[in-house]
Design a protein around this motif. Structure first.
Motif, PDB file in Angstrom:
ATOM      1  N   GLN A 183      15.924 -18.497  72.203  1.00  0.00           N
ATOM      2  CA  GLN A 183      15.193 -17.974  73.356  1.00  0.00           C
ATOM      3  C   GLN A 183      14.656 -16.569  73.108  1.00  0.00           C
ATOM      4  OE1 GLN A 183      14.456 -20.133  76.024  1.00  0.00           O
ATOM      5  NE2 GLN A 183      15.220 -21.383  74.328  1.00  0.00           N
ATOM      6  N   GLY A 184      15.264 -15.868  72.151  1.00  0.00           N
ATOM      7  CA  GLY A 184      14.725 -14.577  71.727  1.00  0.00           C
ATOM      8  C   GLY A 184      14.934 -13.452  72.715  1.00  0.00           C
ATOM      9  N   ASP A 185      14.253 -12.335  72.431  1.00  0.00           N
ATOM     10  CA  ASP A 185      14.273 -11.112  73.234  1.00  0.00           C
ATOM     11  C   ASP A 185      15.706 -10.668  73.526  1.00  0.00           C
ATOM     12  OD1 ASP A 185      12.456  -9.130  74.277  1.00  0.00           O
ATOM     13  OD2 ASP A 185      13.185  -9.676  76.255  1.00  0.00           O
ATOM     14  N   THR A 186      16.117 -10.614  74.795  1.00  0.00           N
ATOM     15  CA  THR A 186      17.437 -10.069  75.118  1.00  0.00           C
ATOM     16  C   THR A 186      18.580 -10.903  74.545  1.00  0.00           C
ATOM     17  OG1 THR A 186      17.370 -11.213  77.261  1.00  0.00           O
ATOM     18  CG2 THR A 186      16.650  -8.916  77.211  1.00  0.00           C
ATOM     19  N   ASP A 187      18.317 -12.161  74.207  1.00  0.00           N
ATOM     20  CA  ASP A 187      19.364 -12.986  73.604  1.00  0.00           C
ATOM     21  C   ASP A 187      19.732 -12.514  72.195  1.00  0.00           C
ATOM     22  OD1 ASP A 187      19.367 -14.501  75.854  1.00  0.00           O
ATOM     23  OD2 ASP A 187      18.837 -16.399  74.903  1.00  0.00           O
ATOM     24  N   TRP A 188      18.865 -11.714  71.592  1.00  0.00           N
ATOM     25  CA  TRP A 188      19.136 -11.271  70.226  1.00  0.00           C
ATOM     26  C   TRP A 188      20.200 -10.182  70.142  1.00  0.00           C
ATOM     27  CZ3 TRP A 188      17.868 -14.794  67.218  1.00  0.00           C
ATOM     28  CH2 TRP A 188      16.613 -15.367  67.118  1.00  0.00           C
ATOM     29  N   ILE A 189      20.459  -9.479  71.220  1.00  0.00           N
ATOM     30  CA  ILE A 189      21.308  -8.287  71.124  1.00  0.00           C
ATOM     31  C   ILE A 189      22.457  -8.320  72.119  1.00  0.00           C
ATOM     32  CG2 ILE A 189      21.367  -5.793  71.557  1.00  0.00           C
ATOM     33  CD1 ILE A 189      18.823  -5.439  70.198  1.00  0.00           C
ATOM     34  N   ASP A 190      23.654  -8.009  71.613  1.00  0.00           N
ATOM     35  CA  ASP A 190      24.795  -7.661  72.449  1.00  0.00           C
ATOM     36  C   ASP A 190      25.537  -6.539  71.714  1.00  0.00           C
ATOM     37  OD1 ASP A 190      26.359  -8.836  70.415  1.00  0.00           O
ATOM     38  OD2 ASP A 190      26.432 -10.756  71.466  1.00  0.00           O
ATOM     39  N   SER A 191      26.670  -6.113  72.246  1.00  0.00           N
ATOM     40  CA  SER A 191      27.367  -4.966  71.656  1.00  0.00           C
ATOM     41  C   SER A 191      27.793  -5.228  70.223  1.00  0.00           C
ATOM     42  CB  SER A 191      28.585  -4.602  72.507  1.00  0.00           C
ATOM     43  OG  SER A 191      29.465  -5.720  72.626  1.00  0.00           O
ATOM     44  N   SER A 192      28.113  -6.478  69.916  1.00  0.00           N
ATOM     45  CA  SER A 192      28.545  -6.819  68.565  1.00  0.00           C
ATOM     46  C   SER A 192      27.373  -6.874  67.590  1.00  0.00           C
ATOM     47  CB  SER A 192      29.279  -8.164  68.573  1.00  0.00           C
ATOM     48  OG  SER A 192      29.597  -8.579  67.266  1.00  0.00           O
ATOM     49  N   SER A 193      26.301  -7.580  67.984  1.00  0.00           N
ATOM     50  CA  SER A 193      25.162  -7.729  67.074  1.00  0.00           C
ATOM     51  C   SER A 193      24.442  -6.400  66.853  1.00  0.00           C
ATOM     52  CB  SER A 193      24.182  -8.768  67.619  1.00  0.00           C
ATOM     53  OG  SER A 193      23.645  -8.372  68.867  1.00  0.00           O
ATOM     54  N   LEU A 194      24.494  -5.505  67.824  1.00  0.00           N
ATOM     55  CA  LEU A 194      23.829  -4.214  67.660  1.00  0.00           C
ATOM     56  C   LEU A 194      24.446  -3.424  66.511  1.00  0.00           C
ATOM     57  CD1 LEU A 194      21.659  -2.299  68.698  1.00  0.00           C
ATOM     58  CD2 LEU A 194      23.322  -1.400  70.343  1.00  0.00           C
ATOM     59  N   THR A 195      25.771  -3.358  66.468  1.00  0.00           N
ATOM     60  CA  THR A 195      26.417  -2.629  65.371  1.00  0.00           C
ATOM     61  C   THR A 195      26.198  -3.343  64.035  1.00  0.00           C
ATOM     62  OG1 THR A 195      28.520  -3.766  65.849  1.00  0.00           O
ATOM     63  CG2 THR A 195      28.171  -1.608  66.866  1.00  0.00           C
ATOM     64  N   THR A 196      26.108  -4.670  64.058  1.00  0.00           N
ATOM     65  CA  THR A 196      25.811  -5.415  62.836  1.00  0.00           C
ATOM     66  C   THR A 196      24.409  -5.078  62.346  1.00  0.00           C
ATOM     67  OG1 THR A 196      27.248  -7.233  63.534  1.00  0.00           O
ATOM     68  CG2 THR A 196      25.667  -7.702  61.792  1.00  0.00           C
ATOM     69  N   ARG A 197      23.467  -4.937  63.264  1.00  0.00           N
ATOM     70  CA  ARG A 197      22.100  -4.535  62.904  1.00  0.00           C
ATOM     71  C   ARG A 197      22.119  -3.154  62.237  1.00  0.00           C
ATOM     72  NH1 ARG A 197      17.331  -6.326  66.560  1.00  0.00           N
ATOM     73  NH2 ARG A 197      17.801  -8.509  66.948  1.00  0.00           N
ATOM     74  N   TRP A 198      22.821  -2.215  62.825  1.00  0.00           N
ATOM     75  CA  TRP A 198      22.893  -0.864  62.240  1.00  0.00           C
ATOM     76  C   TRP A 198      23.448  -0.915  60.824  1.00  0.00           C
ATOM     77  CZ3 TRP A 198      25.810   1.564  66.998  1.00  0.00           C
ATOM     78  CH2 TRP A 198      24.916   1.717  68.059  1.00  0.00           C
ATOM     79  N   ASP A 199      24.540  -1.647  60.661  1.00  0.00           N
ATOM     80  CA  ASP A 199      25.187  -1.720  59.345  1.00  0.00           C
ATOM     81  C   ASP A 199      24.270  -2.366  58.310  1.00  0.00           C
ATOM     82  OD1 ASP A 199      27.422  -0.571  60.456  1.00  0.00           O
ATOM     83  OD2 ASP A 199      28.535  -2.456  60.667  1.00  0.00           O
TER      84      ASP A 199
END
Length: 486
Positions: free
Chosen positions: A368-384
């Motif tokens: 579904q994309g957009d807001t489904d792509w990010i939560d607190s866990s995936s955000l830190t994974t993106r940074w790393d």
């Protein structure tokens, strides 16, 4: 305020003409390339600014139309026995091809952007059909039709082996017609939920789609079997006859022309412009779609050339997908890595960890994309993950950090605030609202250089600490929330 699904962008589809108040600049070039492809390198940016927006869009669309599909691997049409005789297992072949797909996406053009889009529209899941050859053939079809005629696309995709297995067409016979593909053909692929069809249309359509279940060898071509086709009279959308597969597609596009056009144009709008719809714009795009006999390219040209696309309210309003955030950033940096650092494989693995495994969406409705792509866990994974690319580039060649800074500001400078802010703005869709972020970035960018070096003009981008300063600034800016937007 109450949430709304309506875009606040009221700009029209008139062709965008740059002006002093609405200039054609780096921000808009980056906006175009992040949406039409996967970011632009500094050299692409420089070249783009020598063209008008309209001529650049024409060029990019034509380049996409002129591309031929990726060449078939030697195993692209193998049957199951051939895979089993190979020293490489089928899952390994699929991993190899998915890495090839990432390489295609990184080439940055509209054809590959649309190939990814259509893989999430005409969804199949490789875990269901299993065959690496079917995966290649399906992907090949997505590339072939990505910017072509949508009616021809719909006709061909339904007979692809991957789709016939995934949505049970392979199991559908005259004595036991399966409704799965008929339902998704209308609900997900052409019309939308409960839009212009009923259960009887699905039942009758499923009868017309029977017979595609002849497979001489496992994972070989799936062919039509006359003996398994229901040759009785069917009524679909009020049309009665002894309909078969081609008839279904012809009737669908004749009887539900406007519904198809609006459904597809809305999906394109929400993917390329904004998660919030503008029905006026969508209706105008749908008219273009119909007037051009369902050719996709004219719709893309109209959309990407428009004032609506380049309006400020269309910029920085979509959350980057896992593939977007990696491929676009790498494209814009244009950094080199050690040969042992397999970028495409790491991008593919990173996308899987973040929930976007190419050729394997989460279900038949796709991501579904957009807001489904990010939560607190995936955000830190993106940074790393992004930090990992920066660190690998640093280890390989520190000087490329100085180079990217000079390319961004188009030369050298001893104005530390200008350099810091320019680098920040280059990697964001628009200027940041908070001056605090710029102030914090400046502190980090100055690193441990004595303040008087900035004051008396001693420091510039040729200073020996400049590469590390750029490295530290990039590590900082990827954690600012706006970096997740395009």
């Amino acid at each position: 305020m109450m949430p709304t699904d309506t875009s606040c962008n009221v700009a029209t589809l008139s062709i965008y003409t740059p002006s002093s108040s609405n200039p054609w600049n780096k921000q808009k070039v980056n906006h175009l390339y992040r949406r039409i492809g996967f970011g632009a390198s500094s050299s692409m940016m420089t070249e783009a600014l020598t063209k008008t927006p309209s001529s650049l869009v024409d060029q990019l669309v034509q380049e996409a139309l002129d591309l031929v599909p990726t060449a078939a691997p030697r195993w692209g049409y193998w049957v199951r026995d051939q895979f089993l005789r190979s020293s490489t297992t089928p899952p390994e072949y699929k991993r190899i091809w998915k890495t090839q797909i990432i390489d295609d996406l990184s080439k940055n053009n509209l054809r590959d952007r649309l190939t990814l889009f259509w893989s999430n529209h005409f969804v199949t899941e490789e875990l269901v059909y299993q065959s690496p050859a079917y995966m290649f053939q399906y992907y090949n079809l997505l590339q072939l039709h990505a910017l072509g005629n949508f009616k021809a696309f719909v006709k061909d995709i339904g007979l692809s082996s991957a789709m016939l297995v995934y949505l049970n067409g392979f199991e559908s016979t005259k004595n036991d017609p399966n409704e799965n593909y008929a339902r998704e053909l209308y609900e997900l692929f052409t019309l939308g939920v409960d839009n212009g069809y009923d259960q009887n249309d699905i039942i009758e359509t499923s009868r017309a789609l029977t017979g595609w279940n002849k497979e001489d060898k496992r994972w070989g071509p799936i062919l039509f079997d006359t003996d398994n086709f229901d040759d009785g009279t069917k009524t679909i959308f009020g049309q009665t006859g002894n309909w078969g597969y081609d008839d279904v597609i012809d009737i669908l596009f004749t009887q539900r022309t406007d519904q198809i056009a609006k459904f597809i144009c809305k999906k394109l709008y929400r993917y390329f412009i904004s998660p919030n719809s503008n029905e006026t714009i969508i209706n105008q795009l749908a008219t273009t779609f119909v007037d051009n006999d369902f050719e996709i390219a004219p719709v893309m040209k109209q959309l990407f050339k428009s004032e609506h696309f380049f309006d400020e309210k269309s910029i920085g309003v979509i959350i980057k997908s896992p593939i977007d955030i990696q491929v676009s950033f790498l494209k814009e940096l244009d950094f080199k890595f050690a040969s042992s650092f397999n970028v495409n494989s790491i991008v593919r693995g990173g996308s899987i960890n973040l929930g976007q495994d190419v050729m394997n969406p989460i279900d038949v409705a796709g991501w579904q994309g957009d807001t489904d792509w990010i939560d607190s866990s995936s955000l830190t994974t993106r940074w790393d993950l992004i930090s990992r690319y920066l660190s690998a580039a640093w280890v390989h060649n520190q000087e490329q950090f100085r180079t990217i800074a000079k390319e961004i500001i188009e030369g050298n400078s001893n104005d530390v605030e200008l350099v810091s802010r320019s680098i920040m703005d280059y990697f964001f869709s628009r200027e940041l609202v908070s001056e605090t972020d710029y102030s914090q970035a400046l502190v980090i960018f100055k690193d441990q250089v004595p303040e008087n070096y900035f004051e008396d003009g001693t420091w510039d981008l040729d200073w020996d600490t400049a590469p590390r300063q750029v490295f530290q600034l990039l590590k900082f800016l990827i954690k600012i929330p706006e970096f997740q937007l395009k």
